[in-house]
Write a protein that holds these residues in place. Structure first.
Motif, PDB file in Angstrom:
ATOM      1  N   PRO A 117       0.835  -1.212   0.000  1.00  0.00           N
ATOM      2  CA  PRO A 117       0.000   0.000   0.000  1.00  0.00           C
ATOM      3  C   PRO A 117       0.865   1.256   0.000  1.00  0.00           C
ATOM      4  N   PRO A 118       0.445   2.285  -0.712  1.00  0.00           N
ATOM      5  CA  PRO A 118       1.205   3.535  -0.721  1.00  0.00           C
ATOM      6  C   PRO A 118       1.102   4.238   0.619  1.00  0.00           C
ATOM      7  N   ASP A 119       2.006   5.135   0.876  1.00  0.00           N
ATOM      8  CA  ASP A 119       1.984   5.930   2.093  1.00  0.00           C
ATOM      9  C   ASP A 119       0.646   6.672   2.191  1.00  0.00           C
ATOM     10  N   ALA A 120       0.035   6.645   3.364  1.00  0.00           N
ATOM     11  CA  ALA A 120      -1.282   7.260   3.547  1.00  0.00           C
ATOM     12  C   ALA A 120      -1.264   8.747   3.215  1.00  0.00           C
ATOM     13  N   GLY A 121      -0.166   9.423   3.574  1.00  0.00           N
ATOM     14  CA  GLY A 121      -0.067  10.841   3.278  1.00  0.00           C
ATOM     15  C   GLY A 121      -0.022  11.106   1.794  1.00  0.00           C
ATOM     16  N   TYR A 122       0.705  10.258   1.066  1.00  0.00           N
ATOM     17  CA  TYR A 122       0.798  10.414  -0.387  1.00  0.00           C
ATOM     18  C   TYR A 122      -0.555  10.154  -1.033  1.00  0.00           C
TER      19      TYR A 122
END
Length: 301
Positions: A54-59
């Motif tokens: 999963p991608p970084d939540a912020g990104y």
């Protein structure tokens, strides 16, 4: 369930923060204003695939906020009097996301702009449009480059339905009748029979068959529209589809309707060679109509 294109209908617009996206919104706005429909601008982001970290939540939040910002810019170009909403959706592809959204909303049409690199006033299909015209169960409107330059006041001025004798013509005629009733504009029937027949037949015989077919369809459309409706018929003449379509005049506010290829799977689009050749010379937006009704259309009929 999907309803015929007309008052209270929903139109899904495949939006991107590009000239193609603005072209799609501009045409869809003109059509919505003429038919009393509502617009749903949809920007599709890639869905996360199984097995991928999963991608970084912020990104991910930043990407969604950027998409929402682009949608706000697109929605700002829609006239206030036209009901509209904006949606950020996720899909395996942009086309899949648009079809899923159209199914969810019960939309009657998906609108997409042309790919980069096309000449103004001409069609050039990108990846999303190509996938849609070979898979959608909802009619798809293909918008040529530069449509954003046509003012809302131009409206929709005429419908041209390219009719032949192959399977699916009935639904194309029905869709033309519905859209004509919703917009109140003249209808021009373009008979493609001469271009559907085998080569080598007597020219005079071909012309007779074409004229007869055009008049039969003309009578059918006239009987389904108000008595004062403006309906005419013309026969395509030329050394093939491109030559014949290239000799016709196309208005700035015109829409062309064509049927899906006979090779299409049930309840799916498949852009045939006739429509593909017409796209090379037609300067008006083109709506491709499925060959058979979708399950949701059949349920609402």
């Amino acid at each position: 369930m999907s309803a015929p294109l007309g008052g209270g209908d929903r139109i899904v617009v495949g939006y991107t923060a590009t000239k193609a996206g603005r072209d799609a919104v501009a045409f869809a706005s003109r059509l919505a204003a003429a038919s009393g429909s509502a617009l749903h601008l949809v920007l599709v982001l890639p869905a996360q695939k199984p097995g991928i970290v999963p991608p970084d939540a912020g990104y991910e939040r930043l990407v969604r906020e950027q998409a929402a910002g682009w949608l706000r810019e697109g929605a700002a170009t829609v006239p206030e009097e036209i009901p509209h909403r904006a949606h950020v959706r996720y899909g395996e592809s942009v086309a899949a996301g648009l079809v899923d959204t159209a199914d969810e909303l019960g939309a009657s049409l998906i609108v997409v702009g042309g790919a980069d690199g096309g000449h103004r006033g001409r069609h050039r299909l990108g990846t999303t449009a190509t996938e849609l015209v070979h898979s959608s169960d909802v009619p798809v409107a293909l918008v040529p480059r530069g449509a954003r330059r046509i003012t809302l006041e131009t409206g929709i001025t005429r419908l041209t339905a390219a009719v032949g004798e192959r399977e699916g013509t009935e639904l194309l005629v029905e869709e033309t009748i519905r859209l004509a009733a919703a917009t109140g504009v003249p209808v021009r029937l373009l008979s493609l029979v001469a271009l559907d027949l085998p080569a080598g037949l007597d020219t005079g015989a071909i012309r007779t068959v074409s004229d007869t077919h055009a008049q039969e369809v003309l009578g059918e459309v006239r009987s389904a529209l108000p008595a004062d409706a403006d309906v005419t018929a013309v026969v395509a003449a030329g050394d093939g589809i491109e030559d014949a379509a290239g000799q016709l005049e196309w208005e700035a506010g015109e829409i062309v309707l064509v049927g899906s290829s006979r090779l299409a799977q049930p309840r799916r689009l498949f852009l045939g060679s006739t429509a593909a050749r017409m796209l090379r010379v037609v300067t008006a937006p083109m709506i491709v109509v499925p060959r058979t009704r979708s399950e949701r259309e059949g349920a609402s009929a």
